[in-house]
Structure formats: C-alpha cells, structure tokens
Design a protein around this motif. Structure first.
Motif, PDB file in Angstrom:
ATOM      1  N   ASN A  47      42.591  73.826  60.426  1.00  0.00           N
ATOM      2  CA  ASN A  47      42.988  73.326  61.747  1.00  0.00           C
ATOM      3  C   ASN A  47      44.385  73.799  62.120  1.00  0.00           C
ATOM      4  O   ASN A  47      44.680  74.030  63.289  1.00  0.00           O
ATOM      5  CB  ASN A  47      42.935  71.799  61.760  1.00  0.00           C
ATOM      6  N   THR A  48      45.247  73.929  61.125  1.00  0.00           N
ATOM      7  CA  THR A  48      46.624  74.373  61.371  1.00  0.00           C
ATOM      8  C   THR A  48      46.637  75.805  61.868  1.00  0.00           C
ATOM      9  O   THR A  48      45.954  76.675  61.323  1.00  0.00           O
ATOM     10  CB  THR A  48      47.457  74.296  60.085  1.00  0.00           C
ATOM     11  N   GLN A  49      47.429  76.043  62.910  1.00  0.00           N
ATOM     12  CA  GLN A  49      47.649  77.392  63.418  1.00  0.00           C
ATOM     13  C   GLN A  49      49.150  77.635  63.485  1.00  0.00           C
ATOM     14  O   GLN A  49      49.899  76.811  64.006  1.00  0.00           O
ATOM     15  CB  GLN A  49      47.020  77.578  64.807  1.00  0.00           C
TER      16      GLN A  49
ATOM     17  N   ALA B 147      58.239  75.323  64.618  1.00  0.00           N
ATOM     18  CA  ALA B 147      57.767  76.172  63.526  1.00  0.00           C
ATOM     19  C   ALA B 147      57.672  75.378  62.227  1.00  0.00           C
ATOM     20  O   ALA B 147      56.689  75.501  61.486  1.00  0.00           O
ATOM     21  CB  ALA B 147      58.705  77.369  63.348  1.00  0.00           C
ATOM     22  N   LEU B 148      58.671  74.555  61.947  1.00  0.00           N
ATOM     23  CA  LEU B 148      58.651  73.746  60.737  1.00  0.00           C
ATOM     24  C   LEU B 148      57.532  72.712  60.798  1.00  0.00           C
ATOM     25  O   LEU B 148      56.873  72.442  59.789  1.00  0.00           O
ATOM     26  CB  LEU B 148      60.000  73.060  60.526  1.00  0.00           C
ATOM     27  N   ALA B 149      57.313  72.142  61.978  1.00  0.00           N
ATOM     28  CA  ALA B 149      56.224  71.170  62.126  1.00  0.00           C
ATOM     29  C   ALA B 149      54.886  71.807  61.780  1.00  0.00           C
ATOM     30  O   ALA B 149      54.023  71.167  61.162  1.00  0.00           O
ATOM     31  CB  ALA B 149      56.201  70.630  63.558  1.00  0.00           C
ATOM     32  N   GLU B 150      54.725  73.080  62.137  1.00  0.00           N
ATOM     33  CA  GLU B 150      53.479  73.782  61.813  1.00  0.00           C
ATOM     34  C   GLU B 150      53.366  74.022  60.304  1.00  0.00           C
ATOM     35  O   GLU B 150      52.278  73.896  59.734  1.00  0.00           O
ATOM     36  CB  GLU B 150      53.418  75.103  62.584  1.00  0.00           C
ATOM     37  N   ILE B 151      54.477  74.372  59.660  1.00  0.00           N
ATOM     38  CA  ILE B 151      54.467  74.573  58.213  1.00  0.00           C
ATOM     39  C   ILE B 151      54.139  73.256  57.502  1.00  0.00           C
ATOM     40  O   ILE B 151      53.356  73.228  56.540  1.00  0.00           O
ATOM     41  CB  ILE B 151      55.811  75.132  57.728  1.00  0.00           C
ATOM     42  N   TYR B 152      54.723  72.171  57.964  1.00  0.00           N
ATOM     43  CA  TYR B 152      54.429  70.864  57.365  1.00  0.00           C
ATOM     44  C   TYR B 152      52.958  70.479  57.573  1.00  0.00           C
ATOM     45  O   TYR B 152      52.335  69.861  56.708  1.00  0.00           O
ATOM     46  CB  TYR B 152      55.332  69.791  57.954  1.00  0.00           C
ATOM     47  N   GLN B 153      52.416  70.829  58.735  1.00  0.00           N
ATOM     48  CA  GLN B 153      51.007  70.546  58.994  1.00  0.00           C
ATOM     49  C   GLN B 153      50.125  71.344  58.031  1.00  0.00           C
ATOM     50  O   GLN B 153      49.133  70.822  57.507  1.00  0.00           O
ATOM     51  CB  GLN B 153      50.648  70.894  60.437  1.00  0.00           C
ATOM     52  N   LEU B 154      50.523  72.597  57.771  1.00  0.00           N
ATOM     53  CA  LEU B 154      49.779  73.419  56.817  1.00  0.00           C
ATOM     54  C   LEU B 154      49.854  72.809  55.421  1.00  0.00           C
ATOM     55  O   LEU B 154      48.837  72.720  54.713  1.00  0.00           O
ATOM     56  CB  LEU B 154      50.348  74.837  56.807  1.00  0.00           C
TER      57      LEU B 154
END
Length: 209
Positions: A165-167, A193-200
């Motif tokens: 789900n993470t992009q 960008a960090l929020a996306e890395i944390y989501q991953l």
C-alpha cells in the motif's frame, strides 16, 4: 528477518530505500544490519560521506555468497537489509536465497514494469527451495498527483505479486539527504518523505513511532 531490495533496472531507487528503511527500523531500538551487495558500492559511498555514526551496521558483500554468509551474520541482528545489485546476476539469485522477503521497487513507467519480469521469475524459482519466501512490489518515485501510478499498479497485477500500500514519491529531499551522507529522518523530521518511509516500515515490520 532478512529483507532484500532487488530490481535489475538501475535507478529504481533500491539504495535510497534501503538506507532510509534501515535507519527507520533502527530508530525502533532494534539491531539492524545493512548489506551493500552492489559492486558499485553506493551505500558504502554514502557511509563514507557521512559525518555521524549510523544507528545500524553497514557492510559490503558483493560476491554471490550472500545466501551463505548473510544468514549467519544476521543471527546477531533483529533485521537485515540487503541493497541489491542492478541486473539479474548470480548476486541477485544469491540475495533472493538469503532473504525472507524480497522488495521490488518499481518506478511508475512501463520500462520498469517490463524490467521486473526477470526478478519475479527468479523469486518463483527460489520458492521451490524456500516456500515461505515473501515478495512484494513497492511503487517508488511516484509523481505526485499523477495517474500513472495507478496504470503501473494495473500492469504489475499480471505478475501475481502483491503490491504494498505504501508508495514512495519522487522528492528532492531524498537526493539532498543522500548527497550529505544523511537520511530524511535527520534532514527533515517533519517531511512527508519521512512519513512515507515510516509507513513502509510499519507495513513491513509493524513498527510505529
């Protein structure tokens, strides 16, 4: 848990994700090993530029002995990340056999979709020996507010490999941080960008802030 980032196409963003993911996982107070298996040594170059110690261990193994050495090394760590080499080689096969999970970063372009076919084939072959091996696509360098990512997701569905789900979006901060031997967590802790890395990180290992 051993996670490898693999894609035969250069420029897919494997190293950027590997470094930022390793750092993000290490922030949860667990021991992390990052293995640079690319003969170009981009992750090791990043470590050389860096002025501060990393919260994870960074080593290089760019020979097709990953399946022999990494499982032994990983016994001293909670998580091991393998930054894969471009092109489908013996290194890629060795990395797959060393892994519990394979991540295939795919940029939103038809060329990246086509280039994924060979890695998918190798993963399917490896599943004969490692039936519990997991594999996922992750959309990387997505252009914000573009419909092409949806088109790529539709195209990737032909492979029968789950898509996370993470992009991860295309953002200058990744390149700026990398050039300074840094990660987005240090460069701008409030960045998207960090929020996306944390989501991953959360999607892969279930860890949250």
């Amino acid at each position: 848990m051993i996670i490898s980032l693999l894609n035969q196409k250069g420029g897919a963003g494997k190293t950027t994700i590997a470094i930022n993911l390793a750092y993000a996982i290490a922030e949860t107070q667990v021991k992390v090993l990052l293995v640079d298996s690319d003969p170009q040594g981009s992750a090791r170059d990043w470590g050389t530029v860096r002025s501060e110690p990393t919260p994870f261990t960074l080593i290089g193994i760019d020979r097709p002995i990953l399946h022999q050495e990494v499982p032994k090394l990983s016994e001293a760590y909670d998580y091991t990340i393998i930054d894969g080499a471009p092109r489908v080689t013996d290194l890629t096969r060795s990395a797959i056999l060393a892994s519990d999970q394979v991540l295939i970063p795919v940029q939103p372009s038809p060329l990246d979709v086509w280039a994924s076919a060979e890695v998918v084939t190798l993963v399917r072959e490896a599943k004969l020996y490692k039936p519990n091996l997991k594999c996922n696509f992750v959309i990387n360098r997505k252009i914000t507010n573009s419909l092409i990512a949806k088109e790529v997701i539709d195209a990737l569905s032909q492979y029968g490999i789950p898509i996370l789900n993470t992009q991860i979006s295309q953002r200058v901060i990744f390149a700026d941080a990398f050039s300074q031997g840094s990660v987005v967590s240090e460069y701008d802790p409030k960045s998207t960008a960090l929020a996306e890395i944390y989501q991953l990180r959360e999607e892969l290992i279930g860890a949250t802030n």
